[in-house]
Design a protein around this motif. Structure first.
Motif, mmCIF file in Angstrom:
data_model
loop_
_atom_site.group_PDB
_atom_site.id
_atom_site.type_symbol
_atom_site.label_atom_id
_atom_site.label_comp_id
_atom_site.label_asym_id
_atom_site.label_seq_id
_atom_site.Cartn_x
_atom_site.Cartn_y
_atom_site.Cartn_z
ATOM 1 N N SER A 1 0.834 -1.185 0.000
ATOM 2 C CA SER A 1 0.000 0.000 0.000
ATOM 3 C C SER A 1 0.874 1.242 0.000
ATOM 4 O O SER A 1 1.638 1.463 0.940
ATOM 5 N N SER A 2 0.765 2.039 -1.046
ATOM 6 C CA SER A 2 1.541 3.282 -1.087
ATOM 7 C C SER A 2 1.078 4.219 0.024
ATOM 8 O O SER A 2 1.884 4.943 0.608
ATOM 9 N N ALA A 3 -0.205 4.185 0.358
ATOM 10 C CA ALA A 3 -0.719 5.037 1.439
ATOM 11 C C ALA A 3 -0.102 4.632 2.775
ATOM 12 O O ALA A 3 0.284 5.488 3.575
ATOM 13 N N ALA A 4 0.006 3.327 3.027
ATOM 14 C CA ALA A 4 0.611 2.846 4.272
ATOM 15 C C ALA A 4 2.077 3.248 4.340
ATOM 16 O O ALA A 4 2.579 3.633 5.398
ATOM 17 N N MET A 5 2.766 3.184 3.207
ATOM 18 C CA MET A 5 4.179 3.569 3.189
ATOM 19 C C MET A 5 4.360 5.058 3.431
ATOM 20 O O MET A 5 5.249 5.470 4.172
ATOM 21 N N ARG A 6 3.509 5.862 2.818
ATOM 22 C CA ARG A 6 3.598 7.314 3.040
ATOM 23 C C ARG A 6 3.264 7.667 4.485
ATOM 24 O O ARG A 6 3.907 8.523 5.091
ATOM 25 N N ALA A 7 2.268 7.000 5.052
ATOM 26 C CA ALA A 7 1.930 7.229 6.464
ATOM 27 C C ALA A 7 3.120 6.843 7.342
ATOM 28 O O ALA A 7 3.460 7.553 8.296
ATOM 29 N N GLY A 8 3.770 5.743 7.005
ATOM 30 C CA GLY A 8 4.937 5.295 7.762
ATOM 31 C C GLY A 8 6.073 6.300 7.706
ATOM 32 O O GLY A 8 6.740 6.566 8.722
ATOM 33 N N GLU A 9 6.291 6.879 6.519
ATOM 34 C CA GLU A 9 7.336 7.900 6.372
ATOM 35 C C GLU A 9 7.014 9.118 7.240
ATOM 36 O O GLU A 9 7.893 9.692 7.885
ATOM 37 N N LEU A 10 5.734 9.503 7.272
ATOM 38 C CA LEU A 10 5.308 10.644 8.074
ATOM 39 C C LEU A 10 5.483 10.363 9.567
ATOM 40 O O LEU A 10 5.993 11.203 10.315
ATOM 41 N N VAL A 11 5.091 9.173 10.004
ATOM 42 C CA VAL A 11 5.225 8.806 11.411
ATOM 43 C C VAL A 11 6.701 8.821 11.818
ATOM 44 O O VAL A 11 7.056 9.368 12.862
ATOM 45 N N ARG A 12 7.565 8.235 10.990
ATOM 46 C CA ARG A 12 8.994 8.215 11.305
ATOM 47 C C ARG A 12 9.547 9.633 11.417
ATOM 48 O O ARG A 12 10.288 9.954 12.348
ATOM 49 N N ALA A 13 9.165 10.492 10.485
ATOM 50 C CA ALA A 13 9.654 11.876 10.506
ATOM 51 C C ALA A 13 9.175 12.604 11.760
ATOM 52 O O ALA A 13 9.957 13.301 12.411
#
Length: 132
Positions: free
Chosen positions: A50-62
């Motif tokens: 899921s590209s949405a899950a990956m983008r959310a993950g990037e945001l959470v990490r940041a």
């Protein structure tokens, strides 16, 4: 059967820095997954991408790193396991975190989660502290 002889040593081997670099031209993995989702939605679902899950993950990490929190510290604030925080940051799963969980994460990191009218507004909002 081949036997290998291993010699133990306490000496450190010299390390070299790789000379390969994208020089900032790289694209997030989420972009590739998004292309896969559009080209073959069945494959993306089957492989739990899921590209949405990956983008959310990037945001959470940041957000977590900006707040100076470890995964364990964030997990304690959210009352979830460190493994769950790791899964979220890795973009594991086919849906990603819920909006409610994203809001809880943003509060734990001292940020405000919202919707912006333009990418310029997003850049500005990324550097704003949480509204009280």
């Amino acid at each position: 059967m081949v036997k290998l002889k291993v010699k133990k040593s306490h000496e450190r081997r010299p390390q070299a820095v790789a000379e390969v670099s994208s020089k900032g031209r790289g694209r997030p993995l989420a972009d590739l997954v998004e292309k896969i989702e559009h080209a073959d939605p069945g494959l993306a679902t089957e492989k739990k991408l899921s590209s949405a899950a990956m983008r959310a993950g990037e945001l959470v990490r940041a957000m977590r790193k900006h707040a100076g929190l470890s995964q364990f510290q964030l997990a304690e604030k959210l009352d979830v396991s460190q493994a769950r925080v790791s899964e979220i940051e890795s973009g594991v799963g086919i849906q990603g975190p819920t909006w409610d969980l994203m809001e809880r994460i943003s509060v734990a990191c001292g940020k405000t989660l919202g919707v912006a009218a333009s990418s310029d507004d997003l850049e500005l909002a990324a550097h704003m502290p949480m509204a009280m």
